[in-house]
Design a protein around this motif. Structure first.
Motif, PDB file in Angstrom:
ATOM      1  N   THR A  35      -9.018   0.233  -4.495  1.00 16.33           N
ATOM      2  CA  THR A  35      -9.276   1.103  -3.344  1.00 16.33           C
ATOM      3  C   THR A  35      -8.004   1.368  -2.558  1.00 16.33           C
ATOM      4  O   THR A  35      -7.710   2.512  -2.175  1.00 16.33           O
ATOM      5  CB  THR A  35     -10.332   0.457  -2.434  1.00 16.33           C
ATOM      6  N   LEU A  36      -7.242   0.315  -2.316  1.00 13.73           N
ATOM      7  CA  LEU A  36      -5.972   0.478  -1.610  1.00 13.73           C
ATOM      8  C   LEU A  36      -5.003   1.338  -2.412  1.00 13.73           C
ATOM      9  O   LEU A  36      -4.257   2.147  -1.833  1.00 13.73           O
ATOM     10  CB  LEU A  36      -5.364  -0.900  -1.341  1.00 13.73           C
ATOM     11  N   SER A  37      -5.001   1.190  -3.724  1.00 18.36           N
ATOM     12  CA  SER A  37      -4.086   1.962  -4.566  1.00 18.36           C
ATOM     13  C   SER A  37      -4.414   3.451  -4.531  1.00 18.36           C
ATOM     14  O   SER A  37      -3.507   4.293  -4.472  1.00 18.36           O
ATOM     15  CB  SER A  37      -4.135   1.443  -6.006  1.00 18.36           C
ATOM     16  N   VAL A  38      -5.704   3.795  -4.572  1.00 22.09           N
ATOM     17  CA  VAL A  38      -6.089   5.208  -4.491  1.00 22.09           C
ATOM     18  C   VAL A  38      -5.657   5.795  -3.155  1.00 22.09           C
ATOM     19  O   VAL A  38      -5.117   6.914  -3.092  1.00 22.09           O
ATOM     20  CB  VAL A  38      -7.611   5.348  -4.689  1.00 22.09           C
ATOM     21  N   VAL A 305       2.629  -6.252  -1.283  1.00 18.59           N
ATOM     22  CA  VAL A 305       3.612  -5.266  -1.767  1.00 18.59           C
ATOM     23  C   VAL A 305       2.951  -3.897  -1.916  1.00 18.59           C
ATOM     24  O   VAL A 305       3.510  -2.864  -1.499  1.00 18.59           O
ATOM     25  CB  VAL A 305       4.230  -5.741  -3.094  1.00 18.59           C
ATOM     26  N   ILE A 306       1.757  -3.859  -2.510  1.00 21.79           N
ATOM     27  CA  ILE A 306       1.032  -2.599  -2.648  1.00 21.79           C
ATOM     28  C   ILE A 306       0.611  -2.079  -1.281  1.00 21.79           C
ATOM     29  O   ILE A 306       0.650  -0.859  -1.012  1.00 21.79           O
ATOM     30  CB  ILE A 306      -0.193  -2.781  -3.556  1.00 21.79           C
ATOM     31  N   PHE A 307       0.212  -2.984  -0.391  1.00 19.50           N
ATOM     32  CA  PHE A 307      -0.177  -2.584   0.961  1.00 19.50           C
ATOM     33  C   PHE A 307       0.990  -1.932   1.698  1.00 19.50           C
ATOM     34  O   PHE A 307       0.822  -0.908   2.376  1.00 19.50           O
ATOM     35  CB  PHE A 307      -0.682  -3.808   1.723  1.00 19.50           C
ATOM     36  N   ASN A 308       2.176  -2.514   1.568  1.00 18.03           N
ATOM     37  CA  ASN A 308       3.366  -1.957   2.216  1.00 18.03           C
ATOM     38  C   ASN A 308       3.675  -0.556   1.710  1.00 18.03           C
ATOM     39  O   ASN A 308       4.070   0.325   2.482  1.00 18.03           O
ATOM     40  CB  ASN A 308       4.557  -2.886   1.975  1.00 18.03           C
ATOM     41  N   SER A 309       3.482  -0.322   0.429  1.00 21.46           N
ATOM     42  CA  SER A 309       3.773   0.989  -0.151  1.00 21.46           C
ATOM     43  C   SER A 309       2.696   2.018   0.161  1.00 21.46           C
ATOM     44  O   SER A 309       2.917   3.212  -0.071  1.00 21.46           O
ATOM     45  CB  SER A 309       3.926   0.862  -1.669  1.00 21.46           C
ATOM     46  N   SER A 310       1.541   1.581   0.681  1.00 24.42           N
ATOM     47  CA  SER A 310       0.414   2.495   0.866  1.00 24.42           C
ATOM     48  C   SER A 310       0.226   2.984   2.291  1.00 24.42           C
ATOM     49  O   SER A 310      -0.341   4.058   2.496  1.00 24.42           O
ATOM     50  CB  SER A 310      -0.892   1.818   0.402  1.00 24.42           C
TER      51      SER A 310
END
Length: 471
Positions: A35-38, A305-310
């Motif tokens: 969900t975060l990635s989308v 890391v994914i959260f920071n990029s999102s």
């Protein structure tokens, strides 16, 4: 890929899994991460679009444009590396996931390296603008920013190219399931360069050095920014100096302030999300932690890391005025297009029940301020109620009449409305009232040889007649 009857991957562990970690991994990686990635993919597409506009062409925005591109790749590769590798335990169709992971992993490191050093370059650009204003004109340029970003991309690809030959795929026999599975196994090159390249260089170049550099740089920027604001408040400039300053730096100063605050918040978010990664690297390098604890911390670090990029877009929208204006402008355009094209039953596409007219009503404002046609009330050519061309006009059938009435009210004009015949306005001057009636005008052209073109003027009240004036 080498085959064998027994598992050749001696580094495979079974004691590092537990029911606690299984549930933790399922909630954080399997459910939350996609969900975060989308969301991150969509927001970074928006960031690339906004920062590629010509009006956003500044040195700071150049770094943020490249940062959005690298964050986009970090999210995609992270989805392959983290989610697919964990989801293959639940989805049998993903049994060949290591094929994608082993080849995606180097690209993920490349994208992560670019994101880290784009942030460092952007923070340094902000430092030059705030603390070294003498060099800002020569250094803080769009062309230089592009050159620095392209150099970072080249060095990141060159540095992480050694990660391709470090791993291969092997078919191993899993004693628990009594099946042959495909796992990622290290090669001889991995053992030769692991300690220096994968441990110490990664910890220094990817976590420790950027973290400390950004921490110090951001502290200096915040301190200097607060000092500059105090100096500007206490400074007593003459009126001429103030006018000159406002004339030269009115727009640039506001944009620079937004860029500075935006970069400070981007660095703060980066430090907050990468602190755990630094801790995990230090623990894994210098200590012997519990395998379950290390897996828990590693999953949390990867998720951050994914959260920071999102979520950088949230910072841009809140703290950058220009970004917010462009975003809202194009959002309204997209909404209008979707409503007009895909919602035929909406109010904007709903057909009008009133008969269409071949003429447009005369502006009420122009009739009062600049009257060009005088109504002849003595001429009687017909009744408006029986005319097939003229349609009655009331305050309910004119979209901008309310605005016009407010204009008349501000100018001392009183209104009297007759629901059946239209509107009239009375003005008081020297104790006397004069009446001006609303009218509609139509220019009718006749064929050659007949009557010349005429202007038809019709009053809106039934007691008003039509005036015909030849052109």
């Amino acid at each position: 890929m080498e085959n064998g009857s027994e598992c050749l991957c001696s580094d495979l562990q079974t004691e590092d899994y537990s029911p606690l970690y299984a549930w933790y991994n399922y909630i954080l990686i399997i459910l939350t991460l996609p969900t975060l990635s989308v969301f991150g993919v969509c927001t970074n597409i928006v960031n690339v679009f906004v920062y590629s506009r010509a009006r956003m062409a500044t040195s700071a925005n150049t770094y943020l444009l490249f940062l959005a591109c690298s964050d986009f790749l970090v999210i995609l590769t992270g989805l392959f590396i983290f989610w697919i590798d964990s989801a293959r335990s639940y989805i049998p169709e993903l049994a060949r996931a290591p094929y994608t992971t082993v080849y995606t992993l180097p690209f993920g490191y490349m994208a992560q390296t670019c994101s880290i050093y784009f942030t460092v370059a952007a923070a340094f650009d902000c430092y030059i603008k705030v603390c070294r204003k003498v060099f800002s004109r020569s250094y803080c340029r769009v062309k230089r920013g592009r050159q620095i970003c392209l150099s970072i991309v080249f060095l990141s690809i060159l540095y992480n190219s050694l990660r391709f030959p470090q791993f291969n795929l092997r078919r191993c026999f899993h004693e628990g399931s009594q099946e042959h599975i495909i796992e990622i196994c290290p090669t001889s090159l991995f053992y030769a360069i692991n300690l220096v390249y994968n441990v110490y260089m990664y910890m220094v170049l990817m976590t420790l050095l950027p973290f400390l550099f950004l921490l110090i740089l951001n502290a200096v920027i915040v301190f200097r920014q607060s000092v500059n604001e105090k100096i500007e408040k206490k400074a007593k400039l003459s009126r001429a100096d103030c006018e000159l300053l406002e004339k030269e730096e009115e727009e640039g100063k506001e944009n620079n302030g937004d860029d500075t605050i935006t970069m400070i918040m981007v660095v703060v978010l980066f430090l907050a999300c990468n602190t755990l990664a630094l801790i995990v690297n230090v623990i894994e390098t210098f200590f012997e932690p519990d395998p379950v604890l290390l897996n828990l911390l590693s999953d949390a670090s990867n998720f951050l890391v994914i959260f920071n990029s999102s979520v950088n877009c949230v910072i841009y929208f809140v703290f950058n005025t220009e970004y917010r204006l462009i975003f809202l402008e194009y959002a309204h355009r997209v909404k209008r297009i979707l409503v007009n094209e895909y919602l035929p039953c909406s109010t904007s596409r709903r057909p009008s029940t009133r008969p269409s007219l071949d003429y447009q009503p005369v502006s009420l404002h122009s009739k009062i301020t600049k009257p060009s046609i005088i109504m002849n009330r003595s001429n009687t050519l017909g009744s408006p109620s029986t005319s097939p061309v003229w349609q009655p006009l009331t305050s309910r059938s004119v979209a901008n009449l309310d605005w016009e009435l407010s204009y008349l009210h501000e100018n001392g004009v009183k209104r009297e409305e007759d629901d059946d015949s239209g509107c009239s306005f009375q003005t008081q001057s020297n104790g006397r009232y004069s009446t001006r009636w609303l009218a509609e005008v139509e220019i009718v052209e006749r064929p050659e040889g007949e009557r010349p073109p005429h202007i038809y003027v019709k009053g809106l009240a039934e007691k008003e007649s039509i005036s015909i004036t030849a052109l």
